[in-house]
Motif scaffolding. Sequence first.
Motif, short mmCIF file in Angstrom:
data_model
loop_
_atom_site.label_atom_id
_atom_site.label_comp_id
_atom_site.label_asym_id
_atom_site.label_seq_id
_atom_site.Cartn_x
_atom_site.Cartn_y
_atom_site.Cartn_z
N ALA A 94 6.02 18.66 10.24
CA ALA A 94 4.94 18.34 9.26
C ALA A 94 5.77 18.07 7.72
O ALA A 94 5.46 16.91 7.00
N ALA A 95 6.68 18.85 7.63
CA ALA A 95 7.40 18.91 6.19
C ALA A 95 8.24 17.69 6.30
O ALA A 95 8.48 17.03 5.25
N ARG A 96 8.89 17.31 7.34
CA ARG A 96 9.79 16.18 7.55
C ARG A 96 8.84 14.79 7.12
O ARG A 96 9.45 14.09 6.67
N GLU A 97 7.80 14.90 7.91
CA GLU A 97 7.16 13.59 7.84
C GLU A 97 6.48 13.37 6.28
O GLU A 97 6.66 12.52 5.56
N ARG A 98 6.15 14.64 5.63
CA ARG A 98 6.03 14.78 4.32
C ARG A 98 7.08 14.23 3.26
O ARG A 98 6.77 13.27 2.31
N LEU A 99 8.08 14.66 3.52
CA LEU A 99 9.27 14.30 2.78
C LEU A 99 9.71 12.89 2.86
O LEU A 99 9.83 12.20 1.97
N ALA A 100 9.40 12.46 3.99
CA ALA A 100 9.92 10.95 4.31
C ALA A 100 8.74 10.05 3.96
O ALA A 100 9.13 8.92 3.16
N ALA A 101 7.61 10.42 3.73
CA ALA A 101 6.43 9.66 2.93
C ALA A 101 6.76 9.31 1.63
O ALA A 101 6.53 8.62 0.83
N LEU A 102 7.11 10.81 0.73
CA LEU A 102 7.35 10.54 -0.55
C LEU A 102 8.58 9.81 -0.80
O LEU A 102 8.34 8.99 -1.73
N LEU A 103 9.61 9.99 -0.05
CA LEU A 103 10.90 9.09 -0.39
C LEU A 103 10.63 7.67 -0.21
O LEU A 103 10.83 6.90 -1.05
N ARG A 104 9.69 7.46 0.82
CA ARG A 104 9.48 5.85 1.21
C ARG A 104 8.53 5.23 0.04
O ARG A 104 8.85 4.23 -0.65
N ALA A 105 7.64 6.01 -0.54
CA ALA A 105 6.69 5.67 -1.28
C ALA A 105 7.49 5.45 -2.97
O ALA A 105 7.31 4.56 -3.66
N SER A 106 8.51 6.26 -3.19
CA SER A 106 9.17 6.31 -4.20
C SER A 106 10.17 5.31 -4.33
O SER A 106 10.63 4.81 -5.24
N LEU A 107 10.58 4.64 -3.15
CA LEU A 107 11.51 3.60 -3.15
C LEU A 107 10.78 2.17 -3.29
O LEU A 107 11.56 1.28 -3.66
N VAL A 108 9.61 2.12 -3.28
CA VAL A 108 8.72 0.74 -3.25
C VAL A 108 9.09 -0.06 -4.93
O VAL A 108 8.78 0.93 -5.71
N PRO A 109 9.39 -1.13 -4.85
CA PRO A 109 9.85 -1.54 -6.17
C PRO A 109 8.37 -1.88 -6.91
O PRO A 109 7.40 -2.27 -6.33
N PRO A 110 8.46 -1.77 -8.28
CA PRO A 110 7.32 -2.03 -8.87
C PRO A 110 6.81 -3.43 -9.00
O PRO A 110 7.81 -4.35 -8.96
N ARG A 111 5.37 -3.62 -8.72
CA ARG A 111 4.76 -4.93 -8.83
C ARG A 111 5.04 -5.66 -10.16
O ARG A 111 4.96 -5.06 -11.07
N ALA A 112 5.68 -6.85 -10.21
CA ALA A 112 5.79 -7.55 -11.41
C ALA A 112 4.45 -8.10 -11.97
O ALA A 112 3.57 -8.44 -11.53
N ARG A 113 4.04 -7.80 -13.46
CA ARG A 113 2.80 -7.97 -13.90
C ARG A 113 2.68 -9.53 -14.00
O ARG A 113 3.68 -10.03 -14.57
N ARG A 114 1.70 -10.21 -13.55
CA ARG A 114 1.74 -11.74 -13.74
C ARG A 114 0.60 -11.79 -15.08
O ARG A 114 -0.41 -11.38 -15.13
N ALA A 115 1.45 -12.71 -16.10
CA ALA A 115 0.18 -12.94 -17.30
C ALA A 115 -0.69 -14.01 -16.74
O ALA A 115 -0.36 -14.88 -16.04
N THR A 116 -1.89 -13.45 -17.29
CA THR A 116 -3.15 -14.42 -16.79
C THR A 116 -3.76 -14.72 -18.28
O THR A 116 -3.63 -14.08 -19.15
N LYS A 117 -4.56 -15.72 -18.44
CA LYS A 117 -5.35 -16.31 -19.52
C LYS A 117 -6.71 -15.72 -19.16
O LYS A 117 -7.21 -15.57 -18.16
N PRO A 118 -7.46 -15.50 -20.44
CA PRO A 118 -8.87 -14.93 -20.34
C PRO A 118 -9.59 -16.31 -19.85
O PRO A 118 -9.38 -17.24 -20.21
N THR A 119 -10.65 -16.00 -19.03
CA THR A 119 -11.37 -16.95 -18.74
C THR A 119 -12.19 -17.60 -19.70
O THR A 119 -12.47 -16.84 -20.65
#
Length: 146
Positions: A94-119
Amino acid sequence: MDDLRIPPGPGCPRGLRVPAAELIERFSHASGPGGQGVNTSDSRVQLGLDLATTTALDEQQRERALAHLGERLTGTVLTVAAAEHRSQRRNRAAARERLAALLRASLVPPRARRATKPTRGSRRRRLAAKRRRSEIKAQRRRPNID
């Protein structure tokens, strides 16, 4: 103890393999149920990994993980604990699974914000609200004596 394997995903396209020698395992008494073995078995598992010295991460992954996991780290060591099972073996898994999940989530690159216009509708509502507010304030003013 085997190496910790993290399957491929965003941020680690080839997956990761953390050598077993880099994992720090500590055992202690777990609270809760355990029957006759509760006072003798060290079934709680704390699994740690020093992100600054591990060979599993490249520099970009290391920086991303350190930034993402900042609050969870003690220095540069990421530690997870597992004590939900009675057996040490299941808590280790269980500890190994938890560590792997945390590492995997931390390595995901941040999403780039897309500029949008107000409607058009949101612009219209904003201007209408400004007009209403202006009328309310205009009614508070003293009338002009000409």
